[in-house]
Design a protein around this motif. Structure first.
Motif, short mmCIF file in Angstrom:
data_model
loop_
_atom_site.label_atom_id
_atom_site.label_comp_id
_atom_site.label_asym_id
_atom_site.label_seq_id
_atom_site.Cartn_x
_atom_site.Cartn_y
_atom_site.Cartn_z
N HIS A 115 0.69 -1.31 -0.04
CA HIS A 115 0.09 0.09 0.05
C HIS A 115 0.80 1.28 -0.11
O HIS A 115 0.78 2.01 0.77
N VAL A 116 1.78 1.56 -1.01
CA VAL A 116 2.40 2.70 -1.13
C VAL A 116 1.87 3.49 -1.83
O VAL A 116 1.65 3.34 -3.04
N LEU A 117 1.18 4.66 -1.29
CA LEU A 117 0.51 5.61 -1.93
C LEU A 117 1.36 6.90 -2.41
O LEU A 117 1.92 7.21 -1.62
N ILE A 118 1.55 7.07 -3.83
CA ILE A 118 2.55 7.94 -4.25
C ILE A 118 1.78 9.21 -5.07
O ILE A 118 1.12 8.87 -5.94
N LEU A 119 2.00 10.43 -4.74
CA LEU A 119 1.56 11.65 -5.35
C LEU A 119 2.87 12.35 -6.15
O LEU A 119 3.82 12.84 -5.51
N PRO A 120 3.15 11.95 -7.30
CA PRO A 120 4.21 12.47 -8.30
C PRO A 120 4.08 13.92 -8.55
O PRO A 120 3.64 14.13 -9.93
N ALA A 121 4.45 14.69 -7.80
CA ALA A 121 4.51 16.30 -8.04
C ALA A 121 5.39 16.64 -9.23
O ALA A 121 6.44 16.26 -9.17
N THR A 122 4.74 16.89 -10.53
CA THR A 122 5.60 17.12 -11.56
C THR A 122 5.31 18.35 -12.33
O THR A 122 4.22 18.81 -12.49
N VAL A 123 6.33 19.11 -12.77
CA VAL A 123 6.17 20.23 -13.59
C VAL A 123 7.19 20.13 -14.82
O VAL A 123 8.54 19.91 -14.67
N THR A 124 6.88 20.14 -16.06
CA THR A 124 7.76 19.96 -17.07
C THR A 124 7.65 21.26 -18.15
O THR A 124 6.48 21.95 -18.25
N ALA A 125 8.69 21.52 -18.62
CA ALA A 125 8.71 22.97 -19.55
C ALA A 125 8.88 21.92 -20.98
O ALA A 125 9.55 20.97 -21.11
N PHE A 146 8.32 13.26 -5.56
CA PHE A 146 7.38 12.03 -5.16
C PHE A 146 6.92 12.16 -3.64
O PHE A 146 8.07 11.82 -2.89
N PHE A 147 5.75 12.45 -3.32
CA PHE A 147 5.37 12.25 -1.85
C PHE A 147 4.74 10.83 -1.80
O PHE A 147 4.00 10.42 -2.35
N VAL A 148 5.27 10.36 -0.44
CA VAL A 148 4.88 9.00 -0.35
C VAL A 148 4.10 8.97 0.89
O VAL A 148 4.26 9.36 2.05
N PHE A 149 2.96 8.29 0.86
CA PHE A 149 1.93 8.16 2.15
C PHE A 149 1.66 6.54 2.40
O PHE A 149 1.61 6.05 1.48
N ASP A 150 1.20 6.40 3.69
CA ASP A 150 0.49 5.06 4.30
C ASP A 150 1.17 3.85 3.72
O ASP A 150 0.41 2.65 3.56
#
Length: 232
Positions: A115-125, A146-150
């Motif tokens: 149960h690795v929950l990942i929020l991949p905050a990404t900004v690309t030009a 990458f923010f990892v939760f839970d």
């Protein structure tokens, strides 16, 4: 990140539900709703530390080559893009993806992290190639966090006495390539997108409050997307 998520949702709602916002293939904003396959590696780059007792236990089990593998997943994704010129834009995405990490090599078939929950905050030009047709390829690059939760210890880790696992948030980079295809002059279109991330999180395993194992992982996912776009 909460502000980015709210902005993305607001722009998507505006784009798809407000007739007053006239669509155009040359508009400044573009919103994409995508289906996304997240294909991580998850292999162990290095074992940073291991408790002597755990090392003895693994050796007694015949484990000499410790490795890991993260499972694939398919998730919905929202992308919001702003065009500074016809050729140059910046894009951010919003999604959550969930994975587990299993053993590989001598640990094949085992469950290490669940149960690795990942929020991949990404900004690309991004740079868009004007082909003189509705088909416009692009390339891009940028930072990713990458923010990892839970995350929780898997069944095999628990059997070895592990009662807590923590995976670090990780900063890295992403390369991107894809194509936007306009469907007439309405602003609607289809898009195909591929991203390659370079991310190395650290996993720490604990037993009764003591760290018994620390590993660095080559998460490095391919992220492949396809879906609909609206530009206005």
């Amino acid at each position: 990140m909460r502000k980015i998520t709210l902005l993305a949702a607001a722009l998507a709602a505006t784009a798809f539900t407000t007739p007053a916002m006239a669509g155009s293939p040359d508009g400044r904003f573009q919103v994409k709703v995508l289906g996304t396959a997240v294909l991580p590696d998850g292999g162990i780059d290095k074992v940073k530390s291991i408790d002597s007792g755990l090392a003895t236990t693994l050796t007694g089990m015949g484990v000499t080559d410790v490795d890991a593998r993260a499972n694939d997943n398919v998730v919905p994704t929202l992308a919001v893009e702003y065009f500074f010129t016809k050729a140059v834009s910046v894009e951010t995405i919003c999604c959550f993806t969930q994975h587990h990490v299993g053993g590989a090599a001598d640990l094949a078939g085992t469950r290490l992290v669940d149960h690795v929950l990942i929020l991949p905050a990404t900004v690309t030009a991004k740079y868009h190639l004007d082909t003189g047709t509705p088909i416009k390829p692009y390339v891009g690059a940028g930072p990713a966090l990458f923010f990892v939760f839970d995350e929780k210890p898997g069944a095999t880790a628990q059997a070895l006495g592990v009662d807590k696992v923590k995976m670090s948030n990780s900063f890295g980079a992403v390369l991107q390539a894809g194509v936007d295809i306009a469907l007439g002059q309405s602003g609607y279109g289809v898009t195909l997108d591929a991203k390659k991330y370079f991310i190395k999180p650290t996993a720490s395993f604990y037993a009764d409050g003591a760290k018994v194992l620390e590993t660095k992982h080559d998460l490095d996912p391919w992220v492949l997307s396809a879906g609909l776009s609206y530009r206005f």
